[in-house]
Design a protein around this motif. Structure first.
Motif, PDB file in Angstrom:
ATOM      1  N   THR A 211       0.833  -1.212   0.000  1.00 51.63           N
ATOM      2  CA  THR A 211       0.000   0.000   0.000  1.00 51.63           C
ATOM      3  C   THR A 211       0.862   1.255   0.000  1.00 51.63           C
ATOM      4  OG1 THR A 211      -1.776  -1.151   1.171  1.00 51.63           O
ATOM      5  CG2 THR A 211      -1.806   1.245   1.224  1.00 51.63           C
ATOM      6  N   SER A 212       1.959   1.234   0.741  1.00 53.12           N
ATOM      7  CA  SER A 212       2.840   2.405   0.805  1.00 53.12           C
ATOM      8  C   SER A 212       3.510   2.677  -0.537  1.00 53.12           C
ATOM      9  CB  SER A 212       3.894   2.198   1.893  1.00 53.12           C
ATOM     10  OG  SER A 212       3.291   2.096   3.159  1.00 53.12           O
ATOM     11  N   LEU A 213       3.837   1.622  -1.274  1.00 48.53           N
ATOM     12  CA  LEU A 213       4.377   1.798  -2.625  1.00 48.53           C
ATOM     13  C   LEU A 213       3.302   2.305  -3.570  1.00 48.53           C
ATOM     14  CD1 LEU A 213       6.486  -1.482  -2.888  1.00 48.53           C
ATOM     15  CD2 LEU A 213       7.403   0.849  -2.753  1.00 48.53           C
ATOM     16  N   GLN A 214       2.122   1.767  -3.399  1.00 47.99           N
ATOM     17  CA  GLN A 214       1.008   2.114  -4.277  1.00 47.99           C
ATOM     18  C   GLN A 214       0.619   3.592  -4.147  1.00 47.99           C
ATOM     19  OE1 GLN A 214      -2.752   0.065  -3.422  1.00 47.99           O
ATOM     20  NE2 GLN A 214      -2.909  -0.419  -5.581  1.00 47.99           N
ATOM     21  N   ASN A 215       0.625   4.100  -2.907  1.00 47.01           N
ATOM     22  CA  ASN A 215       0.192   5.495  -2.716  1.00 47.01           C
ATOM     23  C   ASN A 215       1.346   6.491  -2.708  1.00 47.01           C
ATOM     24  OD1 ASN A 215       1.340   5.414  -0.129  1.00 47.01           O
ATOM     25  ND2 ASN A 215      -0.602   4.870   0.863  1.00 47.01           N
ATOM     26  N   GLY A 216       2.575   5.996  -2.925  1.00 50.04           N
ATOM     27  CA  GLY A 216       3.718   6.886  -3.043  1.00 50.04           C
ATOM     28  C   GLY A 216       4.316   7.363  -1.743  1.00 50.04           C
ATOM     29  N   THR A 217       3.935   6.750  -0.629  1.00 50.59           N
ATOM     30  CA  THR A 217       4.538   7.111   0.656  1.00 50.59           C
ATOM     31  C   THR A 217       6.032   6.831   0.646  1.00 50.59           C
ATOM     32  OG1 THR A 217       2.463   6.579   1.791  1.00 50.59           O
ATOM     33  CG2 THR A 217       4.455   6.691   3.143  1.00 50.59           C
ATOM     34  N   ILE A 218       6.425   5.783  -0.068  1.00 52.57           N
ATOM     35  CA  ILE A 218       7.836   5.443  -0.255  1.00 52.57           C
ATOM     36  C   ILE A 218       8.105   5.272  -1.748  1.00 52.57           C
ATOM     37  CG2 ILE A 218       8.267   4.405   2.005  1.00 52.57           C
ATOM     38  CD1 ILE A 218       7.620   1.680   0.831  1.00 52.57           C
ATOM     39  N   ASP A 219       9.376   5.474  -2.145  1.00 53.29           N
ATOM     40  CA  ASP A 219       9.756   5.327  -3.549  1.00 53.29           C
ATOM     41  C   ASP A 219      10.063   3.886  -3.924  1.00 53.29           C
ATOM     42  OD1 ASP A 219       9.743   8.159  -4.182  1.00 53.29           O
ATOM     43  OD2 ASP A 219      11.570   8.285  -2.958  1.00 53.29           O
ATOM     44  N   GLY A 220      10.574   3.115  -2.958  1.00 47.33           N
ATOM     45  CA  GLY A 220      10.991   1.763  -3.281  1.00 47.33           C
ATOM     46  C   GLY A 220      11.225   0.919  -2.050  1.00 47.33           C
ATOM     47  N   GLN A 221      11.738  -0.273  -2.274  1.00 51.81           N
ATOM     48  CA  GLN A 221      11.994  -1.219  -1.184  1.00 51.81           C
ATOM     49  C   GLN A 221      13.046  -2.219  -1.646  1.00 51.81           C
ATOM     50  OE1 GLN A 221      10.756  -4.914  -1.035  1.00 51.81           O
ATOM     51  NE2 GLN A 221      11.059  -4.540  -3.227  1.00 51.81           N
ATOM     52  N   GLU A 222      13.542  -3.042  -0.714  1.00 55.70           N
ATOM     53  CA  GLU A 222      14.548  -4.047  -1.053  1.00 55.70           C
ATOM     54  C   GLU A 222      14.135  -5.389  -0.447  1.00 55.70           C
ATOM     55  OE1 GLU A 222      16.952  -5.247   1.550  1.00 55.70           O
ATOM     56  OE2 GLU A 222      15.457  -4.303   2.842  1.00 55.70           O
TER      57      GLU A 222
END
Length: 339
Positions: A211-222
């Protein structure tokens, strides 16, 4: 896969050498088996479509088979028993609120920083190096660390090499990461890795990442391929950088008090089932990687970093080794160092 038979043999041997609800039968304290029955809970951090789940299912099947139905395993995905919080899940394992879990040493490192040594950046170049280090002493070292937490380590499974995804741009050099907000694993080490690269690292429960990726709260993840793929993160990410920067095994842990209360015969059943399940899970995870990557290439821009590009990242992260050597301790660092 190359050396598949040898890998299974190595993992089974090392796991045997290391050798929620509590059991509902009386314990024998190390004596002969008395036919006690057990109904145990086990958690994993990710979804039912992951190889973690497949390994846990295999473990349950083997326990049932080897015990003639006396041992039952209830499996919960996405850290359901701890509200999605894997660190709380490890604490539940330690205090006996559940019997088993698959967790990354990254999660354990929030309690004891020595656990993060095996996840040091660019420690291993490939699976062969990781396998050799585990066989040579890393498994024994980590078994000792978990006992300090009242957890019996039943060998290593595997999450795989961790990769990087984002929604902004192709990443091929350290400067490309600067200023971007990445969700990182809940570990001081990973926060420092991304700060060293100039990023803005944040931690959150994995259940919140999509959800955080979907709404742009964060740019990415690993995360490793299996976690990215099985949780559908390619649906909300545009770029994947394949850099294999951290090797991430999985600790199959059992509450130590529960283990010690088992009869010698039942301990052997648990040890053997764990060794076989770990070997199965690792083989499955490695077999699926090429297929998962091929499918993700259809949905994302995938960049596989060259040796020269990887060297630039290794050099940029040398200060991490300088800062963490004492925290890892010489003994643990020596145990995980490639042979």
């Amino acid at each position: 896969m190359k050396k598949k038979t040898a890998l299974v043999a190595i993992l089974a041997t090392s796991a045997l050498a290391l050798t929620a609800c509590s059991g509902d039968g009386a314990s024998n304290g190390g004596g002969d088996a008395s036919g006690d029955t057990y109904n145990w809970d086990m958690t994993i951090t990710v979804s039912e479509t992951s190889t973690w789940w497949a390994g846990a299912e295999k473990f349950g099947e083997l326990l049932d088979e080897k015990s003639d139905g006396r041992m039952t395993l209830n499996i919960f995905a996405n850290e359901q028993l701890s509200g999605g919080d894997p660190a709380a899940g490890v604490e539940m394992l330690s205090d006996g609120s559940k019997a088993f879990s698959y967790n990354s040493p990254i999660i354990y490192s929030g309690i004891d920083p020595r656990f993060s040594a095996i996840t040091a950046p660019f420690l291993y170049q490939n699976y062969e190096e990781a396998d050799a280090a585990i066989e040579a002493g890393a498994a024994d070292a980590y078994a000792g660390l978990t006992e300090d937490m009242n957890i019996k380590m039943l060998g290593f499974g595997e999450s795989g090499f961790r990769q990087l995804t984002n929604n902004s741009k192709e990443i091929t050099a350290p400067e490309d990461i600067a200023g971007m907000k990445f969700r990182v694993a809940g570990s001081e080490l990973f926060i420092e890795i991304y700060k060293e690269l100039g990023a803005d690292p944040v931690t959150m429960n994995f259940s919140e990442v999509f959800t955080s990726l979907q709404n742009g709260t964060i740019d990415g993840q690993e995360n490793p391929f299996d976690v990215i793929y099985s949780n559908g993160l390619m649906e909300v990410q545009d770029y994947l950088s394949v850099w294999n920067y951290v090797y991430d095994p999985l600790i199959l842990g059992m509450n130590l008090d529960m283990y010690n209360e088992l009869s010698d015969e039942d301990k052997a059943i648990v040890d053997e089932a764990a060794a076989e399940a770990n070997a199965y899970q690792i083989e499955l995870s490695r077999d699926k990687e090429s297929e998962q990557l091929a499918e993700m290439k259809e949905q994302m821009t995938v960049t596989e970093l060259t040796p020269e590009q990887l060297t630039a990242f290794r050099e940029a992260l040398q200060p991490i080794y300088d800062a963490y050597t004492d925290k890892w301790t010489p003994e643990v660092l020596e145990a995980v160092t490639p042979q």
